[in-house]
Design a protein around this motif. Sequence first.
Motif, short mmCIF file in Angstrom:
data_model
loop_
_atom_site.label_atom_id
_atom_site.label_comp_id
_atom_site.label_asym_id
_atom_site.label_seq_id
_atom_site.Cartn_x
_atom_site.Cartn_y
_atom_site.Cartn_z
N ASP A 1 -6.91 5.90 -11.15
CA ASP A 1 -8.38 5.80 -11.08
C ASP A 1 -8.81 4.60 -10.24
OD1 ASP A 1 -7.15 4.37 -13.23
OD2 ASP A 1 -9.14 3.81 -13.93
N LEU A 2 -7.91 3.69 -9.99
CA LEU A 2 -8.22 2.52 -9.16
C LEU A 2 -7.53 2.63 -7.79
CD1 LEU A 2 -8.00 -0.32 -11.85
CD2 LEU A 2 -10.04 0.74 -10.90
N ARG A 3 -7.38 3.87 -7.33
CA ARG A 3 -6.67 4.10 -6.07
C ARG A 3 -7.35 3.36 -4.90
NH1 ARG A 3 -3.75 9.10 -3.43
NH2 ARG A 3 -3.02 9.50 -5.54
N GLU A 4 -8.67 3.37 -4.91
CA GLU A 4 -9.36 2.68 -3.80
C GLU A 4 -9.10 1.18 -3.83
OE1 GLU A 4 -13.50 3.42 -3.14
OE2 GLU A 4 -13.19 5.58 -3.23
N ARG A 5 -9.12 0.65 -5.04
CA ARG A 5 -8.84 -0.78 -5.18
C ARG A 5 -7.39 -1.08 -4.75
NH1 ARG A 5 -10.60 -5.43 -6.90
NH2 ARG A 5 -9.11 -6.90 -7.78
N ALA A 6 -6.50 -0.18 -5.12
CA ALA A 6 -5.10 -0.34 -4.72
C ALA A 6 -4.99 -0.39 -3.20
CB ALA A 6 -4.25 0.78 -5.29
N PHE B 1 -3.95 -3.55 -0.79
CA PHE B 1 -2.58 -3.29 -0.30
C PHE B 1 -1.59 -3.17 -1.45
CE2 PHE B 1 -2.92 -3.65 4.35
CZ PHE B 1 -4.21 -4.14 4.45
N HIS B 2 -1.99 -2.44 -2.47
CA HIS B 2 -1.08 -2.15 -3.58
C HIS B 2 -1.01 -0.63 -3.78
CE1 HIS B 2 -0.07 -6.16 -4.82
NE2 HIS B 2 -1.33 -6.53 -4.86
N SER B 3 -0.22 -0.21 -4.77
CA SER B 3 -0.04 1.21 -5.05
C SER B 3 -0.41 1.52 -6.49
CB SER B 3 1.43 1.62 -4.83
OG SER B 3 1.83 1.32 -3.52
N THR B 4 -0.57 2.80 -6.75
CA THR B 4 -0.82 3.25 -8.13
C THR B 4 0.47 3.85 -8.69
OG1 THR B 4 -1.44 5.52 -7.61
CG2 THR B 4 -3.18 3.84 -7.43
N ALA B 5 0.49 4.01 -10.00
CA ALA B 5 1.68 4.60 -10.65
C ALA B 5 1.92 6.01 -10.12
CB ALA B 5 1.46 4.61 -12.16
N ARG C 1 0.87 -1.17 0.00
CA ARG C 1 0.00 0.00 0.00
C ARG C 1 0.92 1.23 0.00
NH1 ARG C 1 -4.04 -0.38 4.93
NH2 ARG C 1 -5.57 -1.25 3.48
N TYR C 2 0.41 2.35 -0.52
CA TYR C 2 1.18 3.60 -0.54
C TYR C 2 1.61 3.93 0.89
CZ TYR C 2 2.08 8.60 -1.18
OH TYR C 2 2.65 9.84 -1.20
N LYS C 3 2.86 4.19 1.06
CA LYS C 3 3.42 4.25 2.40
C LYS C 3 4.45 5.39 2.47
CE LYS C 3 4.83 0.71 5.72
NZ LYS C 3 6.08 1.09 6.31
N PRO C 4 3.97 6.62 2.68
CA PRO C 4 4.91 7.76 2.64
C PRO C 4 5.97 7.70 3.73
CG PRO C 4 2.63 8.49 3.04
CD PRO C 4 2.57 7.03 2.84
N ASP C 5 5.73 6.90 4.77
CA ASP C 5 6.77 6.84 5.81
C ASP C 5 7.99 6.03 5.38
OD1 ASP C 5 5.61 4.38 5.95
OD2 ASP C 5 5.15 4.42 8.09
N LEU C 6 7.99 5.59 4.11
CA LEU C 6 9.20 4.96 3.56
C LEU C 6 10.27 6.00 3.24
CD1 LEU C 6 7.85 2.32 0.99
CD2 LEU C 6 8.68 1.93 3.32
N LEU C 7 9.85 7.26 3.17
CA LEU C 7 10.74 8.34 2.69
C LEU C 7 12.15 8.32 3.26
CD1 LEU C 7 8.86 11.73 2.23
CD2 LEU C 7 10.35 10.51 0.64
N PRO C 8 12.29 8.20 4.59
CA PRO C 8 13.67 8.25 5.12
C PRO C 8 14.60 7.20 4.53
CG PRO C 8 12.03 8.31 6.89
CD PRO C 8 11.27 8.04 5.62
#
Lengths: 305, 305
Positions: free
Chosen positions: A238-243, A247-251, A214-221
């Motif tokens: 457009d499939l952000r909710e499905r992502a 537990f996946h991410s979008t481009a 899933r999109y995980k901005p706390d990976l930044l460090p």
Amino acid sequence: MDFELRILGSSSATPSANRHHTAQVLTIGNQYHLVDCGEGTQMQLMLYKIKHQRICNIYISHLHGDHYFGLAGLISTMHLQGRQTPLHLFGPPGLSEILSLQFKYSGTNLNFKLVFHELDTTCYKKIFEDKGITVHTIPMEHRVPCCGFLFREKQKPRPLIKEKLPDFLRPPQLVRLKWGEDIKDEAGNIILRNSDVTLEPKRSRSYAYCADSRYKPDLLPYLRQVDLLYHEATFTDDLRERADYTFHSTARQAAELAAAAQVRHLLIGHFSVRYKDLSPLLQEAQEVFTKTDLAIEGSIFCVRE
Amino acid sequence: MDFELRILGSSSATPSANRHHTAQVLTIGNQYHLVDCGEGTQMQLMLYKIKHQRICNIYISHLHGDHYFGLAGLISTMHLQGRQTPLHLFGPPGLSEILSLQFKYSGTNLNFKLVFHELDTTCYKKIFEDKGITVHTIPMEHRVPCCGFLFREKQKPRPLIKEKLPDFLRPPQLVRLKWGEDIKDEAGNIILRNSDVTLEPKRSRSYAYCADSRYKPDLLPYLRQVDLLYHEATFTDDLRERADYTFHSTARQAAELAAAAQVRHLLIGHFSVRYKDLSPLLQEAQEVFTKTDLAIEGSIFCVRE
């Protein structure tokens, strides 16, 4: 020294007719690091003429089949073709149990040492180190325990400017100069300033592999200013909710992370089989982060010093 | 009705650049029977446009990886693509345990029923029957428990010669005629001879799959006069000792068995990776049994009625 990534597959969940499951080979110097090992990896290695005997370490991000169902076959082939060099396998809890069961029923006693390193997928932790590189886990957020991997070259020695080196220097002093020290006399006074006789060291390169998450901005460090970032991009935005639900991410999300982390180059992969044409994924990412490429199988990405 | 075999792979132990591990699809009518399932089978099915959703039964001969490492991936893909039809899986002890462990760690709860039939690989035994066919195990002699499979169409009804049928016949009598009976009156006297009003039934076709095995002439009773026999031929006959030692067969041995069993057509496969050119194996077999073909992947062998 080589530091290059070869993509062997980047299809998510189910393969498509021309896209294999996830597997990548990171070449550092003369050693191959295999990152994930989807079904068919041993055939892909043959196709691209990559000698599996030169694989030193295998890293498995998580135990969804599309990331490891090629592993038992590859290890069996290494065995049958006479490998004797130890192989280091890094993976989540359960992987060793599965392989052991498969080898028990096939009556296989490996003729090389398979050293299993069970990973804690929940934290950033050093799992491998040799004289040239370190490898750390990066915690992902997926439906099963999952981590990515950060490969980083260690700091490199400063090249000596030979014509500027005084004759009195002894070998230990040359070593100290290479690692950035000034040369001092017994009283502690600088008699030779490092910057006068050495050049800046070559860059220490890095590659971060962000597996299913899933999109995980706390990976930044962990990702800040890496040279090459692979991030999954299973869906378009457009499939952000499905992502999020799966537990996946979008481009777009992959590109936002790349931009925020100021990486040099982004690769996206793990494409859903629904995308026969991958250009919408690429365009979406490039709108946010220009230096993005698709992790198409067969492609090679070199990181320059 | 179709009765045809499609080869998906026939490499032994280690794959070669253009030869996948063992897998075959036997089409009988509109159902697919998958026989062994080496790594990459799901990709091969896609390549040859064979819909995996039409596979009703999967048969695994033994638990060497080159015969089943594609199974977990194929079942996962069936699940992800929404299969709901039950799938019947026939395999040796241990297979169910391995799959269960893999699905446990991937958090997979299949949305269709996977019915596992544990095989006794040591005997000839009926393991499947429907209205058209039976399937039996054939005991092999290998390093781990291993069996082959004999597919046989049931006896077919005798076609009625409509213009010769008297008007007095009722439907139950017509059925009896189709299955070869004469029609008698109440006193037991024949009033209509079957052979006068029916034709010979169409042939009942058969396919025998002999998986990995040392040369085993006691297979003869099971193989007698089958239409199509697949027999492993890992080596040429100059390596007969090696074949025996590793519990495999040579091309000549396969052909000798085919000749003794008076089969109609022999296929040889499971070729050692040492044979880049397969013609020596074919020539050797054809010297003993002319009607031999190589089980090259992609090829189709139809059995006519």
